[in-house]
Design a protein around this motif. Structure first.
Motif, PDB file in Angstrom:
ATOM      1  N   GLN A   1       0.833  -1.206   0.000  1.00 57.00           N
ATOM      2  CA  GLN A   1       0.000   0.000   0.000  1.00 57.00           C
ATOM      3  C   GLN A   1       0.867   1.255   0.000  1.00 57.00           C
ATOM      4  O   GLN A   1       0.590   2.213  -0.734  1.00 57.00           O
ATOM      5  CB  GLN A   1      -0.946   0.023   1.214  1.00 57.00           C
ATOM      6  CG  GLN A   1      -1.995  -1.063   1.197  1.00 57.00           C
ATOM      7  CD  GLN A   1      -2.856  -0.998  -0.046  1.00 57.00           C
ATOM      8  OE1 GLN A   1      -3.381   0.047  -0.397  1.00 57.00           O
ATOM      9  NE2 GLN A   1      -2.992  -2.117  -0.737  1.00 57.00           N
ATOM     10  N   LEU A   2       1.907   1.239   0.802  1.00 53.32           N
ATOM     11  CA  LEU A   2       2.816   2.380   0.859  1.00 53.32           C
ATOM     12  C   LEU A   2       3.478   2.608  -0.498  1.00 53.32           C
ATOM     13  O   LEU A   2       3.571   3.740  -0.977  1.00 53.32           O
ATOM     14  CB  LEU A   2       3.884   2.163   1.936  1.00 53.32           C
ATOM     15  CG  LEU A   2       4.915   3.271   2.108  1.00 53.32           C
ATOM     16  CD1 LEU A   2       4.241   4.583   2.488  1.00 53.32           C
ATOM     17  CD2 LEU A   2       5.948   2.871   3.149  1.00 53.32           C
ATOM     18  N   SER A   3       3.882   1.525  -1.129  1.00 55.85           N
ATOM     19  CA  SER A   3       4.496   1.624  -2.453  1.00 55.85           C
ATOM     20  C   SER A   3       3.507   2.194  -3.465  1.00 55.85           C
ATOM     21  O   SER A   3       3.860   3.052  -4.280  1.00 55.85           O
ATOM     22  CB  SER A   3       4.976   0.243  -2.900  1.00 55.85           C
ATOM     23  OG  SER A   3       5.518   0.310  -4.189  1.00 55.85           O
ATOM     24  N   ASN A   4       2.253   1.713  -3.415  1.00 50.47           N
ATOM     25  CA  ASN A   4       1.221   2.230  -4.318  1.00 50.47           C
ATOM     26  C   ASN A   4       0.977   3.722  -4.088  1.00 50.47           C
ATOM     27  O   ASN A   4       0.840   4.490  -5.043  1.00 50.47           O
ATOM     28  CB  ASN A   4      -0.090   1.459  -4.139  1.00 50.47           C
ATOM     29  CG  ASN A   4       0.002   0.044  -4.650  1.00 50.47           C
ATOM     30  OD1 ASN A   4       0.870  -0.273  -5.457  1.00 50.47           O
ATOM     31  ND2 ASN A   4      -0.878  -0.816  -4.176  1.00 50.47           N
TER      32      ASN A   4
ATOM     33  N   ARG B   1       1.466   9.135  -5.854  1.00 48.83           N
ATOM     34  CA  ARG B   1       1.892  10.505  -5.513  1.00 48.83           C
ATOM     35  C   ARG B   1       2.866  11.018  -6.572  1.00 48.83           C
ATOM     36  O   ARG B   1       2.746  12.144  -7.049  1.00 48.83           O
ATOM     37  CB  ARG B   1       2.560  10.521  -4.134  1.00 48.83           C
ATOM     38  CG  ARG B   1       2.999  11.897  -3.693  1.00 48.83           C
ATOM     39  CD  ARG B   1       3.522  11.858  -2.247  1.00 48.83           C
ATOM     40  NE  ARG B   1       3.843  13.179  -1.805  1.00 48.83           N
ATOM     41  CZ  ARG B   1       5.049  13.721  -1.872  1.00 48.83           C
ATOM     42  NH1 ARG B   1       6.049  13.029  -2.378  1.00 48.83           N
ATOM     43  NH2 ARG B   1       5.273  14.953  -1.450  1.00 48.83           N
ATOM     44  N   GLN B   2       3.810  10.168  -6.951  1.00 46.27           N
ATOM     45  CA  GLN B   2       4.789  10.559  -7.971  1.00 46.27           C
ATOM     46  C   GLN B   2       4.100  10.827  -9.296  1.00 46.27           C
ATOM     47  O   GLN B   2       4.389  11.805  -9.968  1.00 46.27           O
ATOM     48  CB  GLN B   2       5.866   9.474  -8.133  1.00 46.27           C
ATOM     49  CG  GLN B   2       6.964   9.831  -9.098  1.00 46.27           C
ATOM     50  CD  GLN B   2       7.781  11.035  -8.657  1.00 46.27           C
ATOM     51  OE1 GLN B   2       7.980  11.268  -7.475  1.00 46.27           O
ATOM     52  NE2 GLN B   2       8.226  11.827  -9.604  1.00 46.27           N
ATOM     53  N   ALA B   3       3.151   9.965  -9.660  1.00 45.86           N
ATOM     54  CA  ALA B   3       2.409  10.161 -10.911  1.00 45.86           C
ATOM     55  C   ALA B   3       1.620  11.464 -10.852  1.00 45.86           C
ATOM     56  O   ALA B   3       1.570  12.222 -11.830  1.00 45.86           O
ATOM     57  CB  ALA B   3       1.476   8.980 -11.165  1.00 45.86           C
ATOM     58  N   GLY B   4       1.015  11.747  -9.705  1.00 44.59           N
ATOM     59  CA  GLY B   4       0.267  12.993  -9.531  1.00 44.59           C
ATOM     60  C   GLY B   4       1.167  14.206  -9.638  1.00 44.59           C
ATOM     61  O   GLY B   4       0.805  15.216 -10.260  1.00 44.59           O
ATOM     62  N   LEU B   5       2.340  14.120  -9.036  1.00 44.54           N
ATOM     63  CA  LEU B   5       3.301  15.227  -9.126  1.00 44.54           C
ATOM     64  C   LEU B   5       3.720  15.465 -10.573  1.00 44.54           C
ATOM     65  O   LEU B   5       3.776  16.609 -11.036  1.00 44.54           O
ATOM     66  CB  LEU B   5       4.539  14.932  -8.272  1.00 44.54           C
ATOM     67  CG  LEU B   5       4.369  15.064  -6.767  1.00 44.54           C
ATOM     68  CD1 LEU B   5       5.620  14.548  -6.049  1.00 44.54           C
ATOM     69  CD2 LEU B   5       4.098  16.499  -6.371  1.00 44.54           C
ATOM     70  N   GLU B   6       4.007  14.382 -11.274  1.00 44.18           N
ATOM     71  CA  GLU B   6       4.428  14.512 -12.672  1.00 44.18           C
ATOM     72  C   GLU B   6       3.312  15.095 -13.531  1.00 44.18           C
ATOM     73  O   GLU B   6       3.549  15.961 -14.368  1.00 44.18           O
ATOM     74  CB  GLU B   6       4.874  13.151 -13.217  1.00 44.18           C
ATOM     75  CG  GLU B   6       6.194  12.694 -12.625  1.00 44.18           C
ATOM     76  CD  GLU B   6       6.548  11.256 -12.967  1.00 44.18           C
ATOM     77  OE1 GLU B   6       5.808  10.615 -13.756  1.00 44.18           O
ATOM     78  OE2 GLU B   6       7.559  10.759 -12.439  1.00 44.18           O
ATOM     79  N   GLU B   7       2.081  14.628 -13.297  1.00 40.13           N
ATOM     80  CA  GLU B   7       0.938  15.144 -14.064  1.00 40.13           C
ATOM     81  C   GLU B   7       0.720  16.629 -13.751  1.00 40.13           C
ATOM     82  O   GLU B   7       0.473  17.428 -14.661  1.00 40.13           O
ATOM     83  CB  GLU B   7      -0.321  14.345 -13.725  1.00 40.13           C
ATOM     84  CG  GLU B   7      -1.533  14.757 -14.536  1.00 40.13           C
ATOM     85  CD  GLU B   7      -2.766  13.927 -14.200  1.00 40.13           C
ATOM     86  OE1 GLU B   7      -3.872  14.465 -14.365  1.00 40.13           O
ATOM     87  OE2 GLU B   7      -2.620  12.769 -13.772  1.00 40.13           O
ATOM     88  N   GLY B   8       0.801  16.976 -12.481  1.00 39.65           N
ATOM     89  CA  GLY B   8       0.636  18.377 -12.084  1.00 39.65           C
ATOM     90  C   GLY B   8       1.720  19.262 -12.679  1.00 39.65           C
ATOM     91  O   GLY B   8       1.446  20.379 -13.135  1.00 39.65           O
ATOM     92  N   LEU B   9       2.938  18.770 -12.686  1.00 41.04           N
ATOM     93  CA  LEU B   9       4.045  19.531 -13.262  1.00 41.04           C
ATOM     94  C   LEU B   9       3.831  19.732 -14.755  1.00 41.04           C
ATOM     95  O   LEU B   9       4.004  20.841 -15.275  1.00 41.04           O
ATOM     96  CB  LEU B   9       5.376  18.801 -13.015  1.00 41.04           C
ATOM     97  CG  LEU B   9       6.627  19.469 -13.541  1.00 41.04           C
ATOM     98  CD1 LEU B   9       6.816  20.832 -12.885  1.00 41.04           C
ATOM     99  CD2 LEU B   9       7.838  18.591 -13.289  1.00 41.04           C
TER     100      LEU B   9
END
Length: 158
Positions: free
Chosen positions: A71-74, A79-87
């Motif tokens: 779950q932590l890995s997911n 979170r990383q995908a969200g950051l990249e999309e937001g960027l």
């Protein structure tokens, strides 16, 4: 040296070497000493011992730990995908806004340059007509509030 409230919990996590599955006896004895004065630590140690004794409990604990780590890995991945999309989205919006602002500024500068060029062309045309009517450079300069050199320069560039 004053110890932080997290110290016993960190000791508990460090007391067992997960690779060799061996307990650091000295650290465990120190934890037992701390547990005599802190109820939370005592309860955690008792639960730890209960889990360690029964193979079924141990297996359930390990499966739960694996699930939590998954779950932590997911969460980290999302979170990383969200950051990249937001960027990416922020960059696109910023670029679009920058282009719009650049076009606006460029358009205004172009208009100003066009007006200036139109004024200059109009001035040259007026000077040309005044010369055709037989007026002197000095008279033209006086009427248009220019220097004689400015009038001559405009006549040259016609």
């Amino acid at each position: 040296m004053k110890r932080s409230p997290e110290w016993p919990w960190l000791m508990m996590l460090s007391a067992v070497d997960s690779r060799t599955k061996k307990v650091d006896e000295e650290m465990f004895r120190e934890l037992e000493g701390i547990a005599m004065t802190e109820q939370e630590i005592l309860e955690a140690l008792e639960e730890w011992q209960n889990l360690s004794v029964d193979p079924e409990n141990r297996y359930a604990y390990e499966m739960r730990l694996k699930w939590l780590l998954d779950q932590l890995s997911n969460i980290r991945g999302e979170r990383q995908a969200g950051l990249e999309e937001g960027l990416k989205k922020g960059l696109e919006e910023g670029l679009k806004k920058g282009i719009e602002e650049g076009l606006k500024i460029g358009l205004e500068q172009g208009r100003e340059e066009g007006r200036e060029k139109g004024r200059e062309e109009g001035m040259k045309e007026v000077i040309g007509k005044m010369i055709e009517k037989g007026m002197s450079i000095a008279e033209i300069a006086n009427i248009l509030d220019l220097t004689e050199e400015e009038v001559k320069g405009r006549v040259k560039n016609q």
